[in-house]
Scaffold this motif. Structure first.
Motif, PDB file in Angstrom:
ATOM      1  N   GLN A   1      -0.828  -5.199   9.109  1.00 45.28           N
ATOM      2  CA  GLN A   1      -1.698  -5.223   7.937  1.00 45.28           C
ATOM      3  C   GLN A   1      -1.214  -6.246   6.921  1.00 45.28           C
ATOM      4  O   GLN A   1      -2.014  -6.929   6.279  1.00 45.28           O
ATOM      5  CB  GLN A   1      -1.788  -3.828   7.300  1.00 45.28           C
ATOM      6  CG  GLN A   1      -2.878  -3.735   6.258  1.00 45.28           C
ATOM      7  CD  GLN A   1      -4.265  -3.978   6.828  1.00 45.28           C
ATOM      8  OE1 GLN A   1      -4.648  -3.403   7.844  1.00 45.28           O
ATOM      9  NE2 GLN A   1      -5.041  -4.853   6.193  1.00 45.28           N
TER      10      GLN A   1
ATOM     11  N   VAL B   1      -2.466  -9.677   7.764  1.00 44.46           N
ATOM     12  CA  VAL B   1      -3.861  -9.858   7.337  1.00 44.46           C
ATOM     13  C   VAL B   1      -3.933 -10.061   5.834  1.00 44.46           C
ATOM     14  O   VAL B   1      -4.547 -11.006   5.344  1.00 44.46           O
ATOM     15  CB  VAL B   1      -4.730  -8.651   7.781  1.00 44.46           C
ATOM     16  CG1 VAL B   1      -6.089  -8.677   7.089  1.00 44.46           C
ATOM     17  CG2 VAL B   1      -4.911  -8.645   9.288  1.00 44.46           C
ATOM     18  N   ASP B   2      -3.296  -9.157   5.080  1.00 45.79           N
ATOM     19  CA  ASP B   2      -3.413  -9.165   3.617  1.00 45.79           C
ATOM     20  C   ASP B   2      -2.726 -10.361   2.965  1.00 45.79           C
ATOM     21  O   ASP B   2      -3.248 -10.921   2.002  1.00 45.79           O
ATOM     22  CB  ASP B   2      -2.838  -7.877   3.029  1.00 45.79           C
ATOM     23  CG  ASP B   2      -3.630  -6.648   3.437  1.00 45.79           C
ATOM     24  OD1 ASP B   2      -4.797  -6.783   3.855  1.00 45.79           O
ATOM     25  OD2 ASP B   2      -3.060  -5.533   3.354  1.00 45.79           O
TER      26      ASP B   2
ATOM     27  N   VAL C   1      -5.873 -13.391   4.436  1.00 49.02           N
ATOM     28  CA  VAL C   1      -6.767 -13.207   3.291  1.00 49.02           C
ATOM     29  C   VAL C   1      -6.073 -13.590   1.980  1.00 49.02           C
ATOM     30  O   VAL C   1      -6.699 -14.154   1.079  1.00 49.02           O
ATOM     31  CB  VAL C   1      -7.303 -11.759   3.247  1.00 49.02           C
ATOM     32  CG1 VAL C   1      -8.179 -11.538   2.034  1.00 49.02           C
ATOM     33  CG2 VAL C   1      -8.075 -11.445   4.529  1.00 49.02           C
TER      34      VAL C   1
ATOM     35  N   GLN D   1     -12.228 -12.876   5.398  1.00 46.02           N
ATOM     36  CA  GLN D   1     -12.033 -11.632   6.127  1.00 46.02           C
ATOM     37  C   GLN D   1     -11.239 -11.929   7.383  1.00 46.02           C
ATOM     38  O   GLN D   1     -11.352 -13.015   7.961  1.00 46.02           O
ATOM     39  CB  GLN D   1     -13.378 -11.014   6.512  1.00 46.02           C
ATOM     40  CG  GLN D   1     -14.232 -10.641   5.317  1.00 46.02           C
ATOM     41  CD  GLN D   1     -15.575 -10.106   5.744  1.00 46.02           C
ATOM     42  OE1 GLN D   1     -16.289 -10.750   6.499  1.00 46.02           O
ATOM     43  NE2 GLN D   1     -15.920  -8.923   5.262  1.00 46.02           N
TER      44      GLN D   1
ATOM     45  N   SER E   1      -9.027  -6.576   7.350  1.00 43.17           N
ATOM     46  CA  SER E   1      -9.254  -6.604   5.912  1.00 43.17           C
ATOM     47  C   SER E   1     -10.324  -5.572   5.564  1.00 43.17           C
ATOM     48  O   SER E   1     -11.141  -5.195   6.409  1.00 43.17           O
ATOM     49  CB  SER E   1      -9.632  -8.008   5.433  1.00 43.17           C
ATOM     50  OG  SER E   1     -10.744  -8.507   6.128  1.00 43.17           O
ATOM     51  N   GLU E   2     -10.305  -5.128   4.327  1.00 46.44           N
ATOM     52  CA  GLU E   2     -11.218  -4.078   3.890  1.00 46.44           C
ATOM     53  C   GLU E   2     -12.679  -4.483   4.092  1.00 46.44           C
ATOM     54  O   GLU E   2     -13.093  -5.584   3.730  1.00 46.44           O
ATOM     55  CB  GLU E   2     -10.967  -3.781   2.412  1.00 46.44           C
ATOM     56  CG  GLU E   2     -11.739  -2.602   1.890  1.00 46.44           C
ATOM     57  CD  GLU E   2     -11.393  -2.258   0.463  1.00 46.44           C
ATOM     58  OE1 GLU E   2     -12.231  -1.613  -0.181  1.00 46.44           O
ATOM     59  OE2 GLU E   2     -10.316  -2.648  -0.011  1.00 46.44           O
TER      60      GLU E   2
END
Length: 126
Positions: A4, A7-8, A12, A19, A33-34
């Motif tokens: 995670q 990704v974050d 992103v 995304q 991503s959210e």
């Protein structure tokens, strides 16, 4: 670093990637991503895409409900476009990075970020 966090922070967090998701090369979503939802059918097509690049070049890919046409595809990297936005899908040893960029971000900026993370993951065995 957790999946995670890649990704974050590494995708992103650069502001060039809108995304992103990291999929396992054998299936499953490792991180996303959210609000970025890739359906099981889309995941299956993404997993098959690198072994059938000519099929992707002919028909494109649907990612999170959006159809992208293919600019280039090979066994490692797939570059997709829809209007001013696009997608980059890169296979590493054990994972697949699936990233969307949106204008004003440009393909070369996003590609450098995604391919750079893929090179790093390959270098550490993933």
């Amino acid at each position: 670093m957790s999946w995670q966090a890649y990704v974050d922070t590494n995708l992103v967090g650069t502001t060039k990637i809108a995304q992103a998701a990291i999929l396992g090369a054998q299936g499953g979503v490792w991180a996303t991503s959210e609000g970025f939802e890739i359906s099981p059918d889309e995941q299956a097509r993404i997993l098959q895409a690198h072994s059938q690049p000519s099929a992707v070049e002919a028909s494109g890919l649907i990612i999170a409900g959006v159809k992208y046409f293919c600019l280039q595809a090979n066994e490692r990297s797939i570059y997709l476009k829809k209007g001013a936005d696009g997608a980059i899908v890169v296979k590493t040893t054990q994972a697949i990075l699936c990233c969307i960029y949106e204008a004003p971000a440009q393909a070369p900026e996003a590609t450098t970020i995604v391919e750079g993370l893929a090179d790093y993951l390959i270098g550490v065995g993933y």
